[in-house]
Design an enzyme around this catalytic site. Structure first.
Site, mmCIF file in Angstrom:
data_model
loop_
_atom_site.group_PDB
_atom_site.id
_atom_site.type_symbol
_atom_site.label_atom_id
_atom_site.label_comp_id
_atom_site.label_asym_id
_atom_site.label_seq_id
_atom_site.Cartn_x
_atom_site.Cartn_y
_atom_site.Cartn_z
ATOM 1 C CG ASP A 1 -4.606 -1.582 2.952
ATOM 2 O OD1 ASP A 1 -4.587 -1.526 1.799
ATOM 3 O OD2 ASP A 1 -4.149 -0.746 3.771
ATOM 4 C CG ASP B 1 -2.311 2.377 6.429
ATOM 5 O OD1 ASP B 1 -2.500 1.963 5.227
ATOM 6 O OD2 ASP B 1 -2.154 3.571 6.598
ATOM 7 C CG ASP C 1 -1.807 1.092 1.222
ATOM 8 O OD1 ASP C 1 -2.368 1.547 0.305
ATOM 9 O OD2 ASP C 1 -1.744 1.844 2.452
#
Length: 792
Positions: free
Chosen positions: A709, A705, A412
């Site tokens: 996700d 985070d 990410d």
């Protein structure tokens, strides 16, 4: 007429009555609940363009007598909830009518109770928790563990009690360690429920009151204020500069400005970024106030889709677990084969049947490496402790070895490769002068503003100081102890002023009035009085919109010059160049009144890469591990970050979330190796990407985070969460947590994982070589032959 609710700069939306020729909305597929209403259909026009209601109404059969006559003058009408896409494409009034509610009075308590009976509580049912003893017994399903237990049983039958005891102790230790690790990690769904606030402000029976969020039902009217967490999916009915942080759902750091106006229908069916009139469950109100209509609750909400995906995915076994399972199965086959071969050879030679069977069983038991699970557990435990010293907390011991086998890292962007702190990167004047800015995040320490090697401080360069001044005065954010209180873009302007030593300029002006940002104007303005009592206006916002308000611009020689067509085109070209670098561009202007605004220049900002992230990625790629960037940001930003980190090269390609949606699993597998950057990606897209890589035989690590996700973290071979900025949901779904949120820590963790992998491999080879030796060593006396494993 179509209902509209356009939020002005200083007031709520004004709702109008809908026209009769509104288009028919698609039928909802959400859960059904009942409301009290008339069984008679509403009055309709004789025109052929009669509108079909958003929600289908049916007479409930259980309230009709056997003669076909309703048992009362009114009976229950079935009404479906509205999806976020359906509610967003219709104005407020049609949504209000279809949910049979009132914006001013809300639902009655009795009506809410009736709806709750059919729709249920606004909470997630994570299922009954499995008893602890069942979880413990599940640990014995490992083939190698079962083989060891079988060998212990045989040892008891053969009165070899010392072997039986040693094997049993080894099994109990390994099973207990595995149980403790797994029990501590299965809390993800419990953390998901914490994102739903415990209470909310609701209008019931015409009165505003605080109530439990779990008691909300579709049709309730919810009051929103700064700091509130959204309790369910809402159709915005009133908006006073309402801004909502949706980063936990979409991954985008910039708050979304919400309005009441309906949005055009799209065919993508996946993105939620364009739904500007919908507030999603679990997101946070970071500015303004408003109210909304509950359109769906619990699992029918957008956040509920994430929960359902989490419940539908199982964490895959690690490569070590798969290898140990295969080894257990192979040893079982070989053991039975040895028993059979020796038994039949003895029978052929005319030896005693009982003696030959005893020899065969003894050989098979001795060949089983009962020490292997102990050594593996100890090796992994040591690896966990060594990783902890490198600021990487491993939640599941097998994940330590998985790091050494990783072939692809899907990372990410926000909060992982970047700090999730918007930072000003460049300042440009209307004539093209460009000053570069150093430093990252909300700390001004070590940050400088430089123009052609010269440091810009205070008023050494007035053309830049004027731009910084406007960004600071037209601002509501503050920075305390390097922590932001306010919006990220405004925080970047405050830090920029500190770097230029101009942070005191805000105190020189007294604010008289604020003109808040709106999606229509795309700028924010303030009316101030300077130290001499003179009125001054400052505005900041989208470059083209601010430029449209200005008739002049501020030149390098401190003069006010007319802003003709050529000048405007030149300024827009400068802004386009900054945008090409992945920067978000804000225009600045000032004037004595709103009719005499002067364009000052522009500031380009972004959430920049973390220091050391590019070097860490270079090391990881040099070791043979591919790195792919998956983000919810726009294409320009994703490509800029990818190029600066060395992830995206000229031979690589990018894919959007919409393109991923349009591909079949097979089509995605054909191109995914060449794609290194995915932008506008949702949780569903991330999950599809991870599955496609795994189907190609890749061992995938996923870093993240946010809530968006969590599903991919759970599905990946090893999920890595951020410890500082990561949500509780993300941490619980992950196998490993980076305490410092630094991608470079991954490099150290992979090094440890490879070392552990090689240690375990070497021990397995040693055990197997010992097994072969004892298997083929000839006995001295078949009647008294007994094999004892070395070290037992």
């Amino acid at each position: 007429m179509n209902g509209s609710a356009n939020a002005g700069a200083n007031g709520p939306a004004v709702v109008q009555q809908p026209k009769k020729h509104d288009k028919e909305a698609p039928q909802s597929t959400a859960a059904i609940f009942r409301v009290q209403g008339s069984t008679q259909p509403p009055a309709t026009s004789t025109s052929s363009t009669t509108k079909t209601p958003l929600v289908k109404a049916e007479i409930s059969s259980q309230h009709i007598s056997q003669k076909g006559v309703p048992t009362s003058t009114q009976s229950d009408i079935m009404i479906e909830t509205l999806t976020s896409e359906q509610a967003a494409t219709h104005e407020v009034v049609p949504c209000t009518h279809q949910l049979r509610t009132n914006l001013e009075e809300g639902l009655t308590t009795a009506e809410a109770t009736r709806r709750r009976q059919y729709h249920g509580y606004n909470e997630f049912d994570v299922g009954e928790e499995e008893p602890i003893y069942k979880k413990y017994l599940e640990q014995f399903q490992n083939p190698l563990i079962l083989l060891l237990l079988a060998s212990a049983f045989v040892s008891i039958c053969m009165k070899q009690y010392d072997d039986a005891i040693s094997i049993t102790v080894a099994v109990v230790i390994v099973v207990t360690v595995g149980f403790v690790q797994e029990y501590r990690s299965e809390k993800t769904l419990e953390q998901l429920t914490k994102l739903v606030p415990p209470t909310c402000h609701v209008i019931r029976d015409g009165k505003e009151s605080s109530m439990l969020a779990r008691e909300l039902v579709p049709g309730d009217i919810v009051i929103l204020n700064t700091g509130d967490r959204i309790p369910s999916d809402l159709r915005i009915a009133e908006s006073f500069s309402l801004q909502i942080d949706e980063s936990s759902l979409t991954g985008e750091t910039e708050p979304k400005h919400k309005e009441t106006r309906a949005v055009p229908s799209t065919t993508s069916g996946s993105d939620v970024e364009h739904l500007t009139c919908i507030a999603f469950m679990g997101t946070l109100v970071c500015g303004g106030r408003g109210r909304g209509i509950v359109i769906s609750t619990a699992v029918n909400s957008q956040f509920g889709e994430v929960v359902k995906m989490m419940m539908g995915e199982e964490s895959p076994k690690t490569p070590l677990q798969k290898s140990m399972d295969d080894l257990g199965k192979q040893l079982s086959i070989y053991s039975f084969a040895v028993i059979g071969i020796i038994f039949f050879i003895g029978m052929f030679q005319g030896r005693n049947v009982v003696d030959m069977f005893t020899i065969g069983v003894s050989l098979a038991v001795a060949a089983i490496p009962e020490g292997l699970p102990i050594v593996v557990a100890v090796t992994l435990a040591i690896g966990v402790m060594r990783m902890a010293k490198r600021r990487a907390v491993v939640k599941k011991m097998p994940a330590v070895e998985t790091l050494g086998c990783v072939t692809v890292i899907c990372s990410d962007k926000t909060g992982t490769l970047t700090k999730n702190e918007m930072t000003a990167q460049a300042i440009a004047t209307p004539e093209g002068k460009l000053a570069e800015i150093t430093g990252i995040g909300y700390s001004a320490v070590g940050g400088l503003v430089q123009y052609q090697g010269e440091q810009v401080q205070q008023w050494t360069h007035p053309e830049f100081a004027r731009i910084i001044e406007a960004g600071l005065v037209c601002n509501n954010a503050t920075i305390e102890a390097d922590k932001l209180l306010g919006q990220p873009t405004e925080g970047a302007n405050v830090v920029l002023a500190k770097k230029a030593r101009l942070e005191g300029l805000r105190e020189e002006y007294k604010r008289l009035r604020e003109m808040p940002f709106s999606s229509e104007t795309k700028w924010m303005g303030v009316q101030c009085a300077d130290a001499h009592g003179q009125q001054v206006y400052f505005i900041k916002g989208a470059l083209d919109r601010v430029l449209d308000q200005c008739g002049t611009y501020y030149s390098a020689d401190n003069q006010r010059k007319p802003c003709d067509q050529y000048s405007r085109q030149h300024i827009l070209e400068i802004g386009k160049e900054l945008g090409g670098r992945g920067l978000r561009v804000l225009g600045m202007a000032r004037g004595e009144n709103m009719q005499s605004l002067m364009f000052l220049g522009m500031i380009g900002m972004m959430d920049p890469p973390r220091p050391g992230a590019a070097d860490a990625i270079s090391i990881v790629k040099a070791s043979g591990v591919d790195v792919k960037l998956i983000t919810g940001d726009a294409q320009e930003t994703a490509q800029s970050i990818g190029q600066s980190l060395g992830i995206l090269s000229s031979s690589d390609s990018c894919l959007s979330g919409q393109q991923v949606d349009q591909m079949s699993d097979q089509d995605l597998e054909l191109v995914i190796r060449q794609v290194t950057v995915f932008y506008r990606a949702s949780p569903r897209h991330k999950l599809k990407i991870v599955k496609a890589l795994q189907s190609l035989g890749e061992v995938v690590a996923m870093t993240g985070d946010g809530v968006n996700d969590a599903v991919a973290l759970k599905k990946a071979d090893i999920g890595v969460a951020m410890g500082v900025c990561g949500t509780d949901v993300c941490k619980e779904a992950a196998d490993m947590i980076l305490c410092d949120d630094d991608f470079s820590t991954m490099t150290a963790a992979i090094e440890e994982g490879k070392a552990i992998y090689h240690n375990i491999t070497n021990f397995v080879r040693f055990q197997l070589s010992t097994w072969v030796f004892w298997l083929f060593r000839p006995p001295r006396d078949p009647k008294t032959y007994r094999i004892t494993v070395p070290g037992s």
